[in-house]
Design an enzyme around this catalytic site. Structure first.
Site, PDB file in Angstrom:
ATOM      1  N   SER A 146       0.858  -1.190   0.000  1.00 12.70           N
ATOM      2  CA  SER A 146       0.000   0.000   0.000  1.00 12.70           C
ATOM      3  C   SER A 146       0.886   1.229   0.000  1.00 12.70           C
ATOM      4  O   SER A 146       2.005   1.186   0.537  1.00 12.70           O
ATOM      5  CB  SER A 146      -0.863   0.009   1.263  1.00 12.70           C
ATOM      6  OG  SER A 146      -1.453   1.274   1.451  1.00 12.70           O
ATOM      7  N   TYR A 159      -1.046  -1.154  10.283  1.00 10.97           N
ATOM      8  CA  TYR A 159      -1.197  -1.423   8.843  1.00 10.97           C
ATOM      9  C   TYR A 159       0.037  -0.931   8.067  1.00 10.97           C
ATOM     10  O   TYR A 159       0.580  -1.650   7.217  1.00 10.97           O
ATOM     11  CB  TYR A 159      -2.464  -0.717   8.353  1.00 10.97           C
ATOM     12  CG  TYR A 159      -2.832  -0.955   6.910  1.00 10.97           C
ATOM     13  CD1 TYR A 159      -3.380  -2.168   6.499  1.00 10.97           C
ATOM     14  CD2 TYR A 159      -2.645   0.034   5.939  1.00 10.97           C
ATOM     15  CE1 TYR A 159      -3.738  -2.389   5.173  1.00 10.97           C
ATOM     16  CE2 TYR A 159      -3.000  -0.171   4.620  1.00 10.97           C
ATOM     17  CZ  TYR A 159      -3.552  -1.387   4.242  1.00 10.97           C
ATOM     18  OH  TYR A 159      -3.899  -1.593   2.928  1.00 10.97           O
ATOM     19  N   LYS A 163       2.684  -3.142   5.880  1.00  8.97           N
ATOM     20  CA  LYS A 163       2.869  -2.935   4.441  1.00  8.97           C
ATOM     21  C   LYS A 163       4.307  -2.523   4.117  1.00  8.97           C
ATOM     22  O   LYS A 163       4.822  -2.868   3.050  1.00  8.97           O
ATOM     23  CB  LYS A 163       1.861  -1.900   3.927  1.00  8.97           C
ATOM     24  CG  LYS A 163       0.397  -2.368   4.004  1.00  8.97           C
ATOM     25  CD  LYS A 163       0.159  -3.624   3.175  1.00  8.97           C
ATOM     26  CE  LYS A 163      -1.310  -4.016   3.075  1.00  8.97           C
ATOM     27  NZ  LYS A 163      -1.523  -5.240   2.283  1.00  8.97           N
TER      28      LYS A 163
END
Ligand code: NAP
Length: 250
Positions: A146, A159, A163
């Site tokens: 991401s 998160y 990533k």
């Protein structure tokens, strides 16, 4: 062989393919001839719908349930694929979740749940297919990271860390496997319209995207298909390709 059947005779595993980006990737790879393993965790009906959609268009696919955050479940998934298919040519590590919250108040459980799937899951799947791909001296591994893994994001420390970790894993695996004919690349989406982002579309976010709108799952699927295609992307490895409407430029 026609260019529309570039992946004829090849098997592609797509994790988290029952919905969203994974579903679009599964449909796209099947259009160019790959037999697609549609992995899902909790949505058997949706996964079977993806399989039916592929078969209706004359493609090949089957669904397998596996919790990608669980090592034993991943190993069983790969064994099941090898019982049904003679090779594993493409692995798309797509399954991912968010559990957002400010770092100061983030529950350890929310940190671990996200790392377990988004980062550990990519490791489990990559390691599990690597034996087969090394034997074949051929393979494409494509990891969905991401732009948040490149730039960080308030409220998404777990998160973002997962990533960013995927990017380090991608580059390391690319170096380890390069001499054996296996490429490893990552795709970094910006904001894409799926269940994950359904409540996010706001004026302030749209202002940060030069192209002015969210992307579609098909935008990501097109890039993944390119990275799976021989010979178009054969000389690309260890790269992170941003598909983000121009949101992050460096
Ligand atoms: P989504 O619509 O929420 O779909 C998530 C998929 O992952 C579903 O198929 C789900 O299966 C599967 N999944 C969830 N937990 C799993 C587990 N433990 N084991 C196996 N599969 C599991 O998400 P998405 O937006 O398509 O995102 C796909 C990937 O793109 C993720 O890695 C995400 O981080 C990344 N990404 C998305 C965006 C975006 O804007 N949407 C941006 C950047 C990166 P079930 O249906 O069975 O639960």
């Amino acid at each position: 062989m026609t260019s529309s059947k570039l992946l004829e005779g090849q098997t592609a595993i797509v994790t988290g393919a029952s919905r969203g980006i994974g579903k679009a990737i599964a449909l796209s790879l099947s259009e160019v001839g790959a037999e697609v393993v549609v992995n899902y965790a909790q949505s058997p009906q949706k996964a079977e719908e993806v399989v039916s959609q592929i078969r209706e268009k004359g493609g090949k696919a089957y669904a397998i349930q596996a919790n990608i955050a669980d090592e034993a479940s991943v190993n069983t998934l790969i064994s099941q694929v090898l019982e049904k298919s003679k090779s594993i040519d493409v692995l798309v590590n797509n399954a991912g979740i968010t559990k957002d919250g400010l770092l100061m108040r983030m529950k350890t459980e929310d940190w671990q749940t996200v790392i377990n799937l988004n980062l550990n899951g990519v490791f489990f799947c990559t390691r599990a297919v690597s034996r087969q791909m090394l034997k074949q001296k051929k393979g494409r591994i494509i990891n969905i990271t991401s732009v948040v893994g490149l730039m960080g994001n308030a409220g998404q420390a777990n998160y973002a860390a997962s990533k960013s970790g995927v990017i380090g894993l991608t580059r390391s695996a690319a170096k380890e496997f390069a001499s054996r004919g296996i490429t490893v690349n990552a795709v970094a989406p910006g904001f894409i319209s799926t269940d994950m982002t359904k409540d996010l579309e706001s004026e302030s976010i749209l202002k940060a995207i030069p192209l002015g709108h969210f992307g579609t799952p098909e935008n990501i699927a097109g890039t993944v298909r390119f990275l799976a295609s021989e010979p178009a992307s054969a000389y690309i490895t260890g790269q992170v390709i941003q598909v983000d409407g121009g949101m992050v430029m460096s």
